[in-house]
Design an enzyme around this catalytic site. Structure first.
Site, PDB file in Angstrom:
ATOM      1  N   HIS A 166     -87.440  -9.974  -7.474  1.00 19.87           N
ATOM      2  CA  HIS A 166     -88.520 -10.745  -8.092  1.00 19.87           C
ATOM      3  C   HIS A 166     -89.281 -11.541  -7.033  1.00 19.87           C
ATOM      4  O   HIS A 166     -90.517 -11.513  -6.991  1.00 19.87           O
ATOM      5  CB  HIS A 166     -87.932 -11.684  -9.151  1.00 19.87           C
ATOM      6  CG  HIS A 166     -88.935 -12.552  -9.822  1.00 19.87           C
ATOM      7  ND1 HIS A 166     -89.441 -12.259 -11.066  1.00 19.87           N
ATOM      8  CD2 HIS A 166     -89.538 -13.701  -9.434  1.00 19.87           C
ATOM      9  CE1 HIS A 166     -90.312 -13.197 -11.401  1.00 19.87           C
ATOM     10  NE2 HIS A 166     -90.386 -14.089 -10.421  1.00 19.87           N
ATOM     11  N   GLU A 167     -88.544 -12.231  -6.169  1.00 19.43           N
ATOM     12  CA  GLU A 167     -89.197 -13.043  -5.135  1.00 19.43           C
ATOM     13  C   GLU A 167     -89.902 -12.167  -4.106  1.00 19.43           C
ATOM     14  O   GLU A 167     -90.948 -12.547  -3.578  1.00 19.43           O
ATOM     15  CB  GLU A 167     -88.183 -13.968  -4.457  1.00 19.43           C
ATOM     16  CG  GLU A 167     -87.501 -14.958  -5.388  1.00 19.43           C
ATOM     17  CD  GLU A 167     -88.442 -15.758  -6.259  1.00 19.43           C
ATOM     18  OE1 GLU A 167     -89.548 -16.100  -5.802  1.00 19.43           O
ATOM     19  OE2 GLU A 167     -88.074 -16.038  -7.417  1.00 19.43           O
ATOM     20  N   HIS A 214     -93.385 -11.346  -5.258  1.00 18.34           N
ATOM     21  CA  HIS A 214     -94.320 -12.410  -4.877  1.00 18.34           C
ATOM     22  C   HIS A 214     -94.694 -12.269  -3.402  1.00 18.34           C
ATOM     23  O   HIS A 214     -95.867 -12.346  -3.035  1.00 18.34           O
ATOM     24  CB  HIS A 214     -93.690 -13.794  -5.082  1.00 18.34           C
ATOM     25  CG  HIS A 214     -93.519 -14.209  -6.502  1.00 18.34           C
ATOM     26  ND1 HIS A 214     -94.568 -14.404  -7.368  1.00 18.34           N
ATOM     27  CD2 HIS A 214     -92.396 -14.495  -7.217  1.00 18.34           C
ATOM     28  CE1 HIS A 214     -94.109 -14.792  -8.539  1.00 18.34           C
ATOM     29  NE2 HIS A 214     -92.789 -14.847  -8.479  1.00 18.34           N
TER      30      HIS A 214
END
Length: 152
Positions: A67-68, A71
């Site tokens: 998920h990170e 980003h």
């Protein structure tokens, strides 16, 4: 798991799922309470919550890392990296990353419960915050309140 291991894990996940290297720093941040991790826009570093690793294991941590990294790679590429952006949601689906991490099981901070009773009408009040019995009276009969029980 220490700092070198988490750095290696993030670099491996980045190459395996995104086909691009992770060139910045990944670390655990003990101050994170309610989130699994965060991507820092200024430094491009990734911070992860160690308690999620302790509670849920490596699989959940890999999901948070993916998920990170969504980003990270979108921000580096100059595309939409925010949760509401279409590019971000599409990349999450492509790499099978969770949109939200599991809820943290809170260690209860010893919930205090105060029980008061009216001396006139015997009406009982249960409160989470202590009240000043010299200042407050019963709402039903205006009688004096006394503390019966304090549980923590």
């Amino acid at each position: 798991m220490d700092e070198q291991e988490i750095q290696r894990l993030v670099e491996e996940v980045s190459l395996q799922y995104f086909g691009m290297p992770f060139l910045h720093k990944a670390m655990f941040n003990s101050r994170l309470r309610t989130t699994g991790g965060r991507y820092l826009l200024n430094t491009h570093n990734i911070e992860l919550n160690y308690r999620y690793y302790e509670m849920y294991g490596k699989e959940e941590l890999v999901g948070i890392v993916k998920h990170e990294l969504c980003h990270y790679h979108l921000h580096i590429a100059g595309r939409g990296y925010k949760h509401r952006d279409k590019d971000f949601r599409e990349l999450l689906k492509a790499v099978d990353a969770p949109r939200f991490c599991k809820r943290m099981i809170n260690e209860e901070k010893g919930k205090k419960v105060y029980m008061y009773e009216c001396m006139e009408c015997s009406l009982q009040y249960v409160r989470r915050r202590q009240i000043n019995t010299k200042r407050y009276v019963c709402g039903k009969c205006k009688g004096k309140l006394i503390l019966i029980k304090k549980t923590s």
